[in-house]
Design a protein around this motif. Structure first.
Motif, PDB file in Angstrom:
ATOM      1  N   LYS A  47       0.684  19.425-118.354  1.00 11.24           N
ATOM      2  CA  LYS A  47       0.577  19.844-119.747  1.00 11.24           C
ATOM      3  C   LYS A  47       1.802  19.467-120.573  1.00 11.24           C
ATOM      4  CE  LYS A  47      -2.210  21.926-121.572  1.00 11.24           C
ATOM      5  NZ  LYS A  47      -2.607  23.340-121.502  1.00 11.24           N
ATOM      6  N   SER A  48       2.927  19.206-119.933  1.00 12.71           N
ATOM      7  CA  SER A  48       4.140  18.808-120.657  1.00 12.71           C
ATOM      8  C   SER A  48       4.122  17.334-121.051  1.00 12.71           C
ATOM      9  CB  SER A  48       5.379  19.088-119.796  1.00 12.71           C
ATOM     10  OG  SER A  48       5.303  18.370-118.563  1.00 12.71           O
ATOM     11  N   HIS A  49       3.169  16.568-120.549  1.00 12.70           N
ATOM     12  CA  HIS A  49       3.108  15.130-120.806  1.00 12.70           C
ATOM     13  C   HIS A  49       2.758  14.864-122.277  1.00 12.70           C
ATOM     14  CE1 HIS A  49       1.577  10.939-120.402  1.00 12.70           C
ATOM     15  NE2 HIS A  49       2.458  10.882-119.425  1.00 12.70           N
ATOM     16  N   TRP A  50       3.238  13.722-122.797  1.00  8.10           N
ATOM     17  CA  TRP A  50       3.002  13.385-124.197  1.00  8.10           C
ATOM     18  C   TRP A  50       1.516  13.310-124.528  1.00  8.10           C
ATOM     19  CZ3 TRP A  50      -0.034   9.251-125.171  1.00  8.10           C
ATOM     20  CH2 TRP A  50      -0.120   8.237-124.198  1.00  8.10           C
ATOM     21  N   HIS A 106      -0.880  15.259-123.924  1.00  8.71           N
ATOM     22  CA  HIS A 106      -1.411  16.548-124.367  1.00  8.71           C
ATOM     23  C   HIS A 106      -0.821  17.006-125.701  1.00  8.71           C
ATOM     24  CE1 HIS A 106      -3.600  17.338-120.636  1.00  8.71           C
ATOM     25  NE2 HIS A 106      -2.560  16.828-120.000  1.00  8.71           N
ATOM     26  N   LYS A 107       0.018  16.175-126.285  1.00 14.56           N
ATOM     27  CA  LYS A 107       0.599  16.502-127.588  1.00 14.56           C
ATOM     28  C   LYS A 107       0.018  15.638-128.706  1.00 14.56           C
ATOM     29  CE  LYS A 107       5.024  18.084-125.660  1.00 14.56           C
ATOM     30  NZ  LYS A 107       4.562  18.133-124.271  1.00 14.56           N
ATOM     31  N   VAL A 108      -0.784  14.647-128.340  1.00 11.72           N
ATOM     32  CA  VAL A 108      -1.380  13.745-129.324  1.00 11.72           C
ATOM     33  C   VAL A 108      -2.690  14.342-129.833  1.00 11.72           C
ATOM     34  CG1 VAL A 108      -2.307  11.428-129.723  1.00 11.72           C
ATOM     35  CG2 VAL A 108      -0.340  11.758-128.187  1.00 11.72           C
ATOM     36  N   ARG A 125      -5.393  15.595-127.176  1.00  7.89           N
ATOM     37  CA  ARG A 125      -5.098  16.971-126.748  1.00  7.89           C
ATOM     38  C   ARG A 125      -6.380  17.797-126.696  1.00  7.89           C
ATOM     39  NH1 ARG A 125      -1.468  18.708-130.889  1.00  7.89           N
ATOM     40  NH2 ARG A 125      -3.352  18.906-132.140  1.00  7.89           N
ATOM     41  N   HIS A 168      -8.490  19.250-123.393  1.00  9.20           N
ATOM     42  CA  HIS A 168      -8.804  20.665-123.222  1.00  9.20           C
ATOM     43  C   HIS A 168     -10.289  20.863-122.910  1.00  9.20           C
ATOM     44  CE1 HIS A 168      -8.428  24.950-123.488  1.00  9.20           C
ATOM     45  NE2 HIS A 168      -9.253  25.028-124.522  1.00  9.20           N
ATOM     46  N   GLN A 223      -7.165  27.012-126.763  1.00  7.10           N
ATOM     47  CA  GLN A 223      -6.375  26.851-125.560  1.00  7.10           C
ATOM     48  C   GLN A 223      -5.659  28.131-125.157  1.00  7.10           C
ATOM     49  OE1 GLN A 223      -4.053  23.246-125.279  1.00  7.10           O
ATOM     50  NE2 GLN A 223      -5.317  22.219-126.808  1.00  7.10           N
TER      51      GLN A 223
END
Length: 228
Positions: free
Chosen positions: A170-173, A175-177, A181, A185, A220
């Motif tokens: 979940k810390s990977h980039w 999951h931030k895009v 993201r 989910h 989430q």
């Protein structure tokens, strides 16, 4: 016995079974190489392109989305006579390896349980896509045949790359895009053992989940057991 304990035990057993010489990067690189060779070849065969021929791209994406949904829902989660191996690999192995709250891989060696075998990419690229392309070239035009084949190959490649992204920590980039993201989910919701046979069968885009009533979403934050 807790779900985490079951999943952790399965992971240990699966990793012990996996070949010691397996390389996740070699696996992914082979899929990339085969797919790009096939797609680029098809693209370079296109000549004197007419605008209406590009309409086959959204139609091809739609067809792939339908096949993706059907294969996942009815073959991946139902033990049918002719797809027992796929059922075993998907429900038996993949969903046992990735079950809430353990939904991320820990090293590239775990890609073996995420990516399809290399031979499937080869079959799609060198057999199925050309057959579909030949049919379109026969009923429509040569350009539409090549575009169809390239679309099919690239859709499969997108499936593989997105699936890797969904199971990144979940810390990977990834999951931030935005969009990635949310799609990730949806897929992680599908990996809840109580939901996996009911909801979120599309992986690249939830079109047929929306059309056929199998789309399921919760924020989430409400899925506390999906944190890893």
């Amino acid at each position: 016995m807790s779900n985490m304990h079951d999943t952790a035990a399965f992971r240990e057993q699966y990793r012990a079974y996996a070949q010691s010489r397996y390389s996740g990067w070699l696996h992914l690189g082979s899929i990339l190489l085969i797919s790009l060779i096939g797609a680029i070849y098809c693209i370079f065969q296109i000549s004197e392109l007419r605008a209406h021929e590009l309409l086959i791209i959204p139609l091809g994406i739609l067809a792939y989305n339908a096949v993706e949904y059907a294969a996942h829902r009815w073959s991946g989660h139902n033990k049918l006579r002719f797809t027992k191996l796929f059922y075993k690999r998907h429900t038996g192995d993949h969903h046992s390896f990735f079950s809430a709250p353990l939904l991320s891989f820990e090293s590239t060696r775990d890609w073996r349980i995420v990516l399809f075998p290399i031979y499937l990419t080869a079959v799609i690229t060198f057999i199925l896509a050309p057959l579909c392309g030949f049919f379109l070239s026969w009923v429509a035009s040569g350009n539409m045949g090549y575009i169809t084949a390239a679309t099919m190959i690239l859709n499969h490649l997108a499936y593989e790359l997105m699936h890797i992204g969904y199971h990144q920590p979940k810390s990977h980039w990834f999951h931030k895009v935005p969009v990635f993201r949310e799609l990730a989910h949806l897929h992680r919701i599908h990996h809840h053992r109580k939901l996996m046979k009911i909801y979120n069968f599309n992986l690249t885009f939830p079109l047929f989940d929306l059309l056929l009533g199998t789309f399921y979403w919760e924020p989430q934050d409400s899925f506390d057991d999906f944190r890893d």
